[in-house]
Design a protein around this motif. Structure first.
Motif, PDB file in Angstrom:
ATOM      1  N   PRO A  20       4.329  10.507  -2.095  1.00 54.51           N
ATOM      2  CA  PRO A  20       3.996   9.697  -0.919  1.00 54.51           C
ATOM      3  C   PRO A  20       4.263   8.222  -1.201  1.00 54.51           C
ATOM      4  CG  PRO A  20       1.987  10.321  -2.068  1.00 54.51           C
ATOM      5  CD  PRO A  20       3.126  10.998  -2.795  1.00 54.51           C
ATOM      6  N   VAL A  21       4.880   7.545  -0.241  1.00 52.72           N
ATOM      7  CA  VAL A  21       5.348   6.177  -0.443  1.00 52.72           C
ATOM      8  C   VAL A  21       4.949   5.301   0.731  1.00 52.72           C
ATOM      9  CG1 VAL A  21       7.434   4.752  -0.537  1.00 52.72           C
ATOM     10  CG2 VAL A  21       7.308   6.836  -1.908  1.00 52.72           C
ATOM     11  N   LEU A  76      -1.646  12.777   5.272  1.00 48.22           N
ATOM     12  CA  LEU A  76      -0.616  13.122   6.261  1.00 48.22           C
ATOM     13  C   LEU A  76       0.762  13.126   5.627  1.00 48.22           C
ATOM     14  CD1 LEU A  76      -1.882  10.970   9.288  1.00 48.22           C
ATOM     15  CD2 LEU A  76      -2.214  13.427   8.904  1.00 48.22           C
ATOM     16  N   GLN A  77       1.029  12.151   4.777  1.00 45.82           N
ATOM     17  CA  GLN A  77       2.334  12.072   4.128  1.00 45.82           C
ATOM     18  C   GLN A  77       2.554  13.245   3.178  1.00 45.82           C
ATOM     19  OE1 GLN A  77       1.640   7.375   3.863  1.00 45.82           O
ATOM     20  NE2 GLN A  77       3.290   8.042   2.530  1.00 45.82           N
ATOM     21  N   MET A  78       1.544  13.590   2.392  1.00 45.18           N
ATOM     22  CA  MET A  78       1.700  14.707   1.460  1.00 45.18           C
ATOM     23  C   MET A  78       1.877  16.023   2.204  1.00 45.18           C
ATOM     24  SD  MET A  78      -0.688  13.738  -1.838  1.00 45.18           S
ATOM     25  CE  MET A  78      -2.246  13.635  -0.942  1.00 45.18           C
ATOM     26  N   ASN A  79       1.163  16.204   3.301  1.00 40.93           N
ATOM     27  CA  ASN A  79       1.354  17.411   4.103  1.00 40.93           C
ATOM     28  C   ASN A  79       2.753  17.462   4.702  1.00 40.93           C
ATOM     29  OD1 ASN A  79      -1.224  18.375   3.612  1.00 40.93           O
ATOM     30  ND2 ASN A  79      -2.089  17.568   5.507  1.00 40.93           N
ATOM     31  N   LEU A  93       2.746  13.450  -6.708  1.00 40.76           N
ATOM     32  CA  LEU A  93       2.852  12.366  -7.675  1.00 40.76           C
ATOM     33  C   LEU A  93       2.809  11.027  -6.959  1.00 40.76           C
ATOM     34  CD1 LEU A  93       3.467  11.682 -10.727  1.00 40.76           C
ATOM     35  CD2 LEU A  93       5.878  11.536 -10.004  1.00 40.76           C
ATOM     36  N   HIS A  94       1.902  10.160  -7.372  1.00 42.69           N
ATOM     37  CA  HIS A  94       1.845   8.830  -6.781  1.00 42.69           C
ATOM     38  C   HIS A  94       3.111   8.036  -7.123  1.00 42.69           C
ATOM     39  CE1 HIS A  94      -2.791   8.496  -6.097  1.00 42.69           C
ATOM     40  NE2 HIS A  94      -2.237   9.482  -5.421  1.00 42.69           N
ATOM     41  N   ALA A  95       3.452   7.095  -6.263  1.00 39.65           N
ATOM     42  CA  ALA A  95       4.713   6.367  -6.391  1.00 39.65           C
ATOM     43  C   ALA A  95       4.739   5.396  -7.557  1.00 39.65           C
ATOM     44  CB  ALA A  95       5.009   5.616  -5.093  1.00 39.65           C
TER      45      ALA A  95
END
Length: 239
Positions: A20-21, A76-79, A93-95
């Motif tokens: 997610p970014v 929402l982004q990860m989904n 994984l975090h950015a």
């Protein structure tokens, strides 16, 4: 005709890594370049952008397999990223984080041993020696409670993710919520290999101040506070 898959490549090809970014232009290239050896071995890299106002998307596009643009919000982004993932195993994984060497094999061994989800230990990089203490306490708390945080690069089987309906669409604490629901089905694999993550946000506002803020937010969440309300307290310290 391509070369036959090695045993390691077969393990790696099961994996989709969702990143997610949001406005991560200064560091996203380094994060994704570190994943290129896994990508070359068959792992899928999915970047889920939440409406970045900088060059994050342009920088990420050539270094990932799928670029998804979704509504802002890590859950929402990860989904959204997971919806485009093809792997049997999902890793979030975090950015600003880097996986340890051999991560796919470690994950595969954990899942082969019966776990359905898990996380790595974390090392927080930065100038303050307090960050080592923070990381130690995060890892210990997670090991004792079974609750994982996003900084620890959570992973799970696609089957578990789908069964749980993914991350709850809440503004904050989505990692804690997911952990609690996953715990009802499987104890997590608590891998001691360390994900390295940036301490920039901790140091920007003060390590102790940030620890105090996070503990207050978690306590309020435990007693039923609305995640949207908590996010309004969190964002001024982390945007």
């Amino acid at each position: 005709m391509g070369r036959p898959l090695s045993r390691m490549d077969a393990r790696v090809s099961r994996l989709s890594i969702v990143v997610p970014v949001l406005d991560e232009a200064p560091g996203i290239v380094a994060t994704l370049q570190a994943l290129q050896p896994l990508r070359a071995s068959g792992a899928q890299i999915v970047v889920a952008d939440g409406g970045s106002r900088d060059d994050s998307c342009a920088l990420a596009r050539p270094l990932c397999d799928v670029l998804v643009v979704s509504s802002r919000g890590r859950a929402l982004q990860m989904n959204a990223g997971a919806a485009h993932a093809r792997g049997e195993v999902l890793l979030f994984l975090h950015a600003d984080s880097t996986l340890p060497d051999g991560a796919p094999l470690l994950i595969d061994n954990a899942l082969d041993s019966g776990a359905q989800w898990g996380r790595f230990d974390v090392a927080i990089e930065g100038r303050s020696p307090l960050l080592r203490v923070v990381a130690f306490m995060m890892n210990l708390r997670s090991r004792l409670s079974g609750i994982a945080t996003g900084d620890q690069a959570m992973f799970c089987t696609r089957a578990l993710f789908d069964h749980l309906g993914g991350f709850a669409p809440i503004a904050l604490m989505e990692d804690i919520d997911f952990s609690r629901r996953a715990l009802s089905l499987s104890a997590p694999a608590c891998l001691r290999a360390r994900v390295r993550t940036s301490g920039r946000r901790w140091e920007k506002h003060g390590v102790l101040r940030t620890v105090w803020l996070m503990w207050r937010l978690r306590l309020r969440y435990f007693f039923g506070a609305d995640p949207q309300t908590l996010a309004r307290s969190y964002r001024p310290h982390h945007d």
